[in-house]
Design a protein around this motif. Sequence first.
Motif, PDB file in Angstrom:
ATOM      1  N   TYR A 199       0.825  -1.199   0.000  1.00 52.17           N
ATOM      2  CA  TYR A 199       0.000   0.000   0.000  1.00 52.17           C
ATOM      3  C   TYR A 199       0.864   1.257   0.000  1.00 52.17           C
ATOM      4  O   TYR A 199       1.671   1.471   0.914  1.00 52.17           O
ATOM      5  CB  TYR A 199      -0.951   0.001   1.198  1.00 52.17           C
ATOM      6  N   LEU A 200       0.736   2.095  -1.015  1.00 54.30           N
ATOM      7  CA  LEU A 200       1.481   3.342  -1.239  1.00 54.30           C
ATOM      8  C   LEU A 200       2.971   3.135  -1.533  1.00 54.30           C
ATOM      9  O   LEU A 200       3.704   4.107  -1.673  1.00 54.30           O
ATOM     10  CB  LEU A 200       1.337   4.317  -0.044  1.00 54.30           C
ATOM     11  N   ARG A 201       3.405   1.898  -1.635  1.00 48.23           N
ATOM     12  CA  ARG A 201       4.832   1.665  -1.864  1.00 48.23           C
ATOM     13  C   ARG A 201       5.293   2.250  -3.199  1.00 48.23           C
ATOM     14  O   ARG A 201       6.392   2.808  -3.288  1.00 48.23           O
ATOM     15  CB  ARG A 201       5.145   0.173  -1.811  1.00 48.23           C
ATOM     16  N   ALA A 206       9.973   1.820  -1.438  1.00 49.37           N
ATOM     17  CA  ALA A 206      10.010   0.697  -0.495  1.00 49.37           C
ATOM     18  C   ALA A 206      10.629   1.080   0.844  1.00 49.37           C
ATOM     19  O   ALA A 206      10.173   0.636   1.902  1.00 49.37           O
ATOM     20  CB  ALA A 206      10.771  -0.476  -1.114  1.00 49.37           C
ATOM     21  N   ASN A 207      11.683   1.906   0.817  1.00 49.19           N
ATOM     22  CA  ASN A 207      12.344   2.271   2.071  1.00 49.19           C
ATOM     23  C   ASN A 207      11.439   3.101   2.971  1.00 49.19           C
ATOM     24  O   ASN A 207      11.364   2.868   4.178  1.00 49.19           O
ATOM     25  CB  ASN A 207      13.646   3.035   1.784  1.00 49.19           C
ATOM     26  N   LYS A 208      10.762   4.090   2.387  1.00 50.11           N
ATOM     27  CA  LYS A 208       9.856   4.921   3.183  1.00 50.11           C
ATOM     28  C   LYS A 208       8.685   4.090   3.692  1.00 50.11           C
ATOM     29  O   LYS A 208       8.220   4.268   4.823  1.00 50.11           O
ATOM     30  CB  LYS A 208       9.372   6.111   2.364  1.00 50.11           C
ATOM     31  N   LYS A 209       8.200   3.160   2.884  1.00 51.59           N
ATOM     32  CA  LYS A 209       7.119   2.288   3.339  1.00 51.59           C
ATOM     33  C   LYS A 209       7.564   1.486   4.557  1.00 51.59           C
ATOM     34  O   LYS A 209       6.817   1.346   5.543  1.00 51.59           O
ATOM     35  CB  LYS A 209       6.669   1.356   2.216  1.00 51.59           C
ATOM     36  N   LYS A 210       8.770   0.957   4.517  1.00 50.82           N
ATOM     37  CA  LYS A 210       9.298   0.196   5.656  1.00 50.82           C
ATOM     38  C   LYS A 210       9.390   1.092   6.896  1.00 50.82           C
ATOM     39  O   LYS A 210       9.051   0.668   8.011  1.00 50.82           O
ATOM     40  CB  LYS A 210      10.681  -0.349   5.307  1.00 50.82           C
TER      41      LYS A 210
END
Length: 410
Positions: A199-201, A206-210
């Motif tokens: 979701y929103l990745r 990917a880093n901000k999602k993590k």
Amino acid sequence: MNERAMRVLTPKVLVALSSLSIWCSSLSIAQEASQVSIGDSVSQGQYPAFTWDRIPLYMHIRKAKAYTEEEIKFLARFPLITFEKANGHEDHGSVEAGTLIAARAVKKINPKATLLYYRNVIVHYGGYEANKRLEDIPGAMLHDDRGNTKLVRNRVSAYDLSNSQLRNWWLDSCKIMTADASIDGIFIDGNIKALEPGYLRRQIGANKKKQTMDGYHLLMQQTRGAIGPNKLMVGNILRARFNNAGLEYLNYFDGSYLEGFFHNVGGISYEAYVAKGIDAFQKAARQGKIIAFTTGFNTPKNTSDLGIDESHARISSDEAARKALVFPLAIFLICAEEHSYFRIHEGYSADKDSRWMRWLPAYDRPLGPPKGPATRDGFRYWREFQHATVQLDIQKRTASIQWQDSETDK
């Protein structure tokens, strides 16, 4: 770093600086998490009133204007109520004020009603008094590489949960509201969006999602301390899409709301998906968790991003509603334990008409306690109550409830 210096940096250096920033943010979250002791996740708050005498019911509602006296009296019939976003803000100036006025009115009629205040953990909704303080928090919202912050459904902003100031703001908004005697706890929505890796990745990387996922876990640990041990935390968390159907995250909460129960995602068959949801519901309920099972009368195609949000459809008549009730009610009864509650509806808004106040004949039938847990054979289930026998076949999508007075709902 000034603009001239930035222009002379090589792409490799810029990537390194970006990685360093992400690493520092993750380290900060890890350090904060190490200082939080979640302890016993179950609160010491008063659980909702419960009886097997009739079908135990739940209410989840919002209304932009003030509730009428008749509506307040109707709400006071329910043992567990979530006042969703947007309550009363048009008449009372803010969601907080509208929610408190409605909650106090319900409590005046039914002091035993358990009332939950709604907050979304990731989606930013308007109308809240607390939103004024967001202007003082830099980087409060997630954005894509073009700086666009309207990432949810292309029209609503999303919180950057890796931002410690944002988390503190969110916690304060919950703490202020739950300090009022009329509010018994908090209903936390948006958990699926926060935890679903995809979701929103694409928009944020990917880093901000993590980072936001790490921030979510820290925020849930901190919420118990913020609202205190005597208030309830109920989350929209059980969902068959997760590896363990959301049970892996349930320790944060005193219970779970259930929606999207019939929208199978991830390539799994409908019957396998529903069976997985039934299993999770049963396990959570037997652990003593509060369960608020909600569904629409119809299950239209889910067109939301990654199939996360639930869709609702109108029902044509009371007779159609009676027939549509049987299958989801049978699932609820197959799973229910003490502090399980049921809601079937056409949507959460009370703005346009009084259809949300529909009271079905089954709600007045004597039920009585279960004689034991449900039995299962493949995708078929049976369970007996003092005054009813329930049969369910999720592969054929059929169900029947045989009431003691010999009338059968199918």
